[in-house]
Write an enzyme that holds these catalytic residues in place. Structure first.
Site, PDB file in Angstrom:
ATOM      1  N   CYS A 124      34.823  45.067  -3.107  1.00  0.00           N
ATOM      2  CA  CYS A 124      33.622  44.864  -3.908  1.00  0.00           C
ATOM      3  C   CYS A 124      32.452  45.703  -3.396  1.00  0.00           C
ATOM      4  CB  CYS A 124      33.223  43.381  -3.954  1.00  0.00           C
ATOM      5  SG  CYS A 124      34.497  42.331  -4.667  1.00  0.00           S
ATOM      6  N   GLY A 125      32.736  46.930  -3.032  1.00  0.00           N
ATOM      7  CA  GLY A 125      31.678  47.810  -2.568  1.00  0.00           C
ATOM      8  C   GLY A 125      30.785  48.282  -3.691  1.00  0.00           C
TER       9      GLY A 125
END
Length: 306
Positions: A124-125
């Site tokens: 989830c960057g």
């Protein structure tokens, strides 16, 4: 209860059997054999370099890798992949858990960037608007004249379940399937990972030269997430249907990508989150609250006009 989980010779590679203790209130515990969804890691290598490791159900690994690299923008046409094959050397050869993708010399890929992007996506960057814009740099919004009836959409969950042979035995697999506008099944794949199931059906389309799926719908057995919508866009799929809910980012992505997204397909109802113009109800061609509307009789229509 101790002992290895074994393969049942009468079942598919996606299934294993194990000795369990079955318990039910008011009855003595009973030892028996049970079917389990088989899960193993798969390492995908591109030009000899590891770019991803995913947990999957063994089987259709070539399709999984092709679908994954298609949605990452590495593969664009069948000729881009010279060969996709399991590693044939060392310990990996016996496990069948390492897959080599040999690209055509004409394919340019930044392996450093690809590896960073895969890691960022899995952790989830990226989020929100930045994620949507990043995807649209590779895959523009879809344009399709596809129209499907609500009756066809409501029949898809049952047709999906009818094709889930492994799920019937284990109860532990997700499924994804491609249907044409009349609800005819094109391909169905199962996997412990819902994203993997989608990658497999897209990989099938890529390897069999069936892409783009711009006149088809994607049906998934779970919820609709941003990742699933992104993968559908890469294959130019205009309609995505889910048995369960849709995330907020999936809805935002669908609206900005020209995709029709329908969720909670259960019984006689569903919800349309974006671009409802592709779903027709009766002759009016309109959707009202995601539920089929009863046809008005001619007599009632004439009275209303008077």
């Amino acid at each position: 209860m101790a002992g290895a989980v074994e393969m049942n010779e009468r079942t598919s590679p996606e299934i294993r059997s194990a000795a369990i203790l079955a318990w039910r209130a008011g009855a003595p515990a009973k030892r028996q054999s049970d079917f389990l969804a088989h899960e193993e890691p798969l390492e995908i290598r591109v030009r000899g370099r590891s770019v991803a490791v995913t947990m999957r159900s063994p089987g259709h690994d070539e399709e999984l890798a092709a679908g994954f690299l298609l949605t990452e923008g590495v593969l664009r046409r069948p000729g881009d992949a010279a060969e996709i094959a399991h590693c044939r050397q060392g310990e990996a050869a016996g496990d069948q858990n390492v897959l080599n993708v040999f690209l055509s010399p004409s394919v340019k890929v930044d392996l450093e960037q690809l590896t960073r992007h895969v890691f960022a996506s899995s952790s989830c960057g990226l989020c929100g608007k930045g994620s949507i814009e990043a995807v649209h740099q590779h895959f523009p919004p879809v344009e399709s004249q596809l129209a499907m009836s609500s009756r066809t959409l409501l029949a898809l969950p049952q047709r999906l379940r009818a094709g889930q042979e492994t799920f019937r035995q284990t109860g532990g697999l997700h499924a994804a399937a491609i249907f044409n506008r009349r609800g005819r099944l094109g391909v169905l794949r199962e996997d412990v990972g819902r994203h993997n199931a989608v990658d497999k059906v897209l990989g099938w389309g890529f390897l069999s030269r069936q892409l783009p799926f711009d006149r088809h719908a994607l049906m998934v057995s779970g919820r609709a997430s941003f990742e699933i919508m992104q993968k559908a866009l890469a294959a130019r799929i205009p309609v995505v249907c889910a048995v369960s809910a849709s995330s907020s980012l999936a809805v935002e992505f669908a609206r900005e990508s020209g995709q029709t997204l329908a969720g909670f397909l259960r019984g006689d109802s569903f919800k349309v989150y974006s671009h409802p113009e592709r779903i027709a109800v009766g002759k009016s061609g309109r959707v009202e609250n995601g539920r089929r509307q009863p046809r008005r009789s001619r007599r009632k229509t004439r009275r209303a006009r008077k």
